[in-house]
Design an enzyme around this catalytic site. Sequence first.
Site: not given
Length: 176
Positions: A55, A85, A142, A144
Amino acid sequence: VWAPSDGTPPPDPATAFTYYHTHAKVSIERREDKQGLEVFLPKLVPETPAVMFLDPAVTVSCEALDFAFSVWRSAPQSMVGYFPRLHSESQGKTRYHSWPHVWWNGAYSMVLPAAALVPASAVKALSRAPALLEHASARPECADLAFVLAVQSSTAAPPVWVPQRVALAGRPRGAA
């Protein structure tokens, strides 16, 4: 790794060079013009076994990238990244949890593509999933998670978190 003083890679999307240390081919693509899962579809067919997604707000040191690459070489079907995550399921609903839950639970179930090495085969497979591309285009928030699910589905390999310090613009080092 592109780190000139002004922070921008060359404008030519097909810019490629050979990294002197490993003699590996490196190509740089900027993806500012796309939304949803389209940001994960390279303009050029990857000629390498892995694709590094980074990114624009993330800075990865050469040492952290070298470590991630060595981890990826030991698990080349896995998505190897810096931002873990966790998801959980309860009463038929799936919930997404951010970094504090990863820390508190000592577990993760995915890594975000904000800074991740991904098998090129998984990136190529994404282009053959029109329904997923359409769904994520309609819901760019949504993208990613859809990308992570597509990679893990196409490789059947678990993600690997590399606990290295990376900088995210506007946030403390290592937070995303």
